[in-house]
Design a protein around this motif. Sequence first.
Motif, PDB file in Angstrom:
ATOM      1  N   CYS A 194      61.014  35.948  17.906  1.00  0.00           N
ATOM      2  CA  CYS A 194      60.269  36.946  17.115  1.00  0.00           C
ATOM      3  C   CYS A 194      61.055  38.254  17.009  1.00  0.00           C
ATOM      4  N   LYS A 195      61.576  38.717  18.138  1.00  0.00           N
ATOM      5  CA  LYS A 195      62.339  39.959  18.153  1.00  0.00           C
ATOM      6  C   LYS A 195      63.601  39.830  17.309  1.00  0.00           C
ATOM      7  N   LYS A 196      64.274  38.703  17.432  1.00  0.00           N
ATOM      8  CA  LYS A 196      65.505  38.484  16.682  1.00  0.00           C
ATOM      9  C   LYS A 196      65.238  38.478  15.178  1.00  0.00           C
ATOM     10  N   LEU A 197      64.191  37.792  14.767  1.00  0.00           N
ATOM     11  CA  LEU A 197      63.852  37.721  13.345  1.00  0.00           C
ATOM     12  C   LEU A 197      63.395  39.069  12.808  1.00  0.00           C
ATOM     13  N   CYS A 198      62.612  39.798  13.593  1.00  0.00           N
ATOM     14  CA  CYS A 198      62.157  41.132  13.168  1.00  0.00           C
ATOM     15  C   CYS A 198      63.347  42.067  12.971  1.00  0.00           C
ATOM     16  N   THR A 199      64.298  41.999  13.883  1.00  0.00           N
ATOM     17  CA  THR A 199      65.494  42.841  13.770  1.00  0.00           C
ATOM     18  C   THR A 199      66.263  42.515  12.501  1.00  0.00           C
ATOM     19  N   LYS A 200      66.423  41.233  12.216  1.00  0.00           N
ATOM     20  CA  LYS A 200      67.175  40.821  11.033  1.00  0.00           C
ATOM     21  C   LYS A 200      66.449  41.177   9.736  1.00  0.00           C
ATOM     22  N   MET A 201      65.120  41.224   9.783  1.00  0.00           N
ATOM     23  CA  MET A 201      64.346  41.529   8.583  1.00  0.00           C
ATOM     24  C   MET A 201      63.991  43.009   8.471  1.00  0.00           C
ATOM     25  N   GLY A 202      64.421  43.808   9.439  1.00  0.00           N
ATOM     26  CA  GLY A 202      64.144  45.241   9.384  1.00  0.00           C
ATOM     27  C   GLY A 202      62.723  45.602   9.777  1.00  0.00           C
ATOM     28  N   LEU A 203      62.072  44.737  10.550  1.00  0.00           N
ATOM     29  CA  LEU A 203      60.715  45.018  11.026  1.00  0.00           C
ATOM     30  C   LEU A 203      60.759  45.508  12.465  1.00  0.00           C
ATOM     31  N   GLY A 204      59.744  46.244  12.859  1.00  0.00           N
ATOM     32  CA  GLY A 204      59.639  46.681  14.243  1.00  0.00           C
ATOM     33  C   GLY A 204      58.727  45.745  15.021  1.00  0.00           C
ATOM     34  N   LEU A 205      58.996  45.592  16.300  1.00  0.00           N
ATOM     35  CA  LEU A 205      58.153  44.759  17.152  1.00  0.00           C
ATOM     36  C   LEU A 205      58.007  45.454  18.503  1.00  0.00           C
ATOM     37  N   ASP A 206      56.766  45.760  18.854  1.00  0.00           N
ATOM     38  CA  ASP A 206      56.512  46.509  20.088  1.00  0.00           C
ATOM     39  C   ASP A 206      55.429  45.793  20.889  1.00  0.00           C
ATOM     40  N   ILE A 207      55.548  45.875  22.205  1.00  0.00           N
ATOM     41  CA  ILE A 207      54.565  45.206  23.060  1.00  0.00           C
ATOM     42  C   ILE A 207      54.126  46.127  24.191  1.00  0.00           C
ATOM     43  N   GLU A 208      52.824  46.157  24.399  1.00  0.00           N
ATOM     44  CA  GLU A 208      52.240  46.904  25.514  1.00  0.00           C
ATOM     45  C   GLU A 208      51.352  45.941  26.289  1.00  0.00           C
ATOM     46  N   SER A 209      51.381  46.046  27.605  1.00  0.00           N
ATOM     47  CA  SER A 209      50.574  45.110  28.383  1.00  0.00           C
ATOM     48  C   SER A 209      50.281  45.665  29.764  1.00  0.00           C
TER      49      SER A 209
END
Length: 335
Positions: A301-316
Amino acid sequence: MKIIDYIKDKLLFLALNFMIFFIIAVFMYSANVNWIVIFAVLCLWFVPMLTYMLMQYLKFNRYFNGVDELLENLDKKYLLPEVLNEPSFIEGKKINEVFKILSRDMHENVKHYRNIQEEYREYIEMWVHEIKNPIASTKLLIENNPNETTRKIDMQMNRIENYVEQVLYYSRSDEVGKDYIIKKVQLDKIVKSVVKKNYRDFIGKRISLQLGEIEEVIYSDEKWTEFILNQIVGNAIKYSKGQGDIIKIKSNKLANSVVLTIEDNGVGIIERDLKRVFDKGFTGENGRKFGKSTGIGLYLCKKLCTKMGLGLDIESQENVGTKVSIIFPQTDNLV
């Protein structure tokens, strides 16, 4: 190249010359040769030699400084042999020749392994498409023979289908650009499609779903975005507590972006694992407790988001829940 390094390299040569001159000077002094003559011999011996050494140093220094400058400015360092200037001295020509031989050999090896990788990727994609046929046939049989056993089988088939899809997207993850089409997409369409894919797991695990008002439009690739969201929702389902579970999906439009959040009240992630959840193959404490975790989902997910210019953040927070945010850049900027 520093002059002190050059002198150190020539130290043995200089020492040998000084030693030979010293022996000759001793013989000349023993033969009552005038000091002026001995000094003249010294000058005739060392002045041309040191001048030649200085010229050699300047020539080598200019060449190696040029190499360093090219290396500093090149993004792809392996292209150095292609842009090197042809030097005027034999040593530099030989070095350039060696560079070019090494470069050709490297390109041949890279091409060889790239072909192997491409063949393997094509095989994986073919395998995925082939295995989808028996999966589809099995699911059709299950639909035609509904009972408690086939319902359980259907849940396992969904898991198999998810893993197969993960393999396909993993094999394509390095070439997203070739299969990535940006277009206008209703975000709620993607969300509803993912929920529909997982509805049996929602029912089977008695997980409540709370969908907020998702009316935003994004510009992204629908297929890849759906895969990313499906992985995140799948994790939320997988790491549920088994009692009173709720998954909330909502969106929020900010000044420069649209943020889609997936929040659960599951087992959460312990603090020491939180920074590593996007690492390839990392399963963490939850992976060991729940088992059968590959450590690939969030990494992908992180790899694909980076390649597509999307941000991905996680809080837990452990035993409280997890909140994952997918950040889509403002649509106007993408257009």
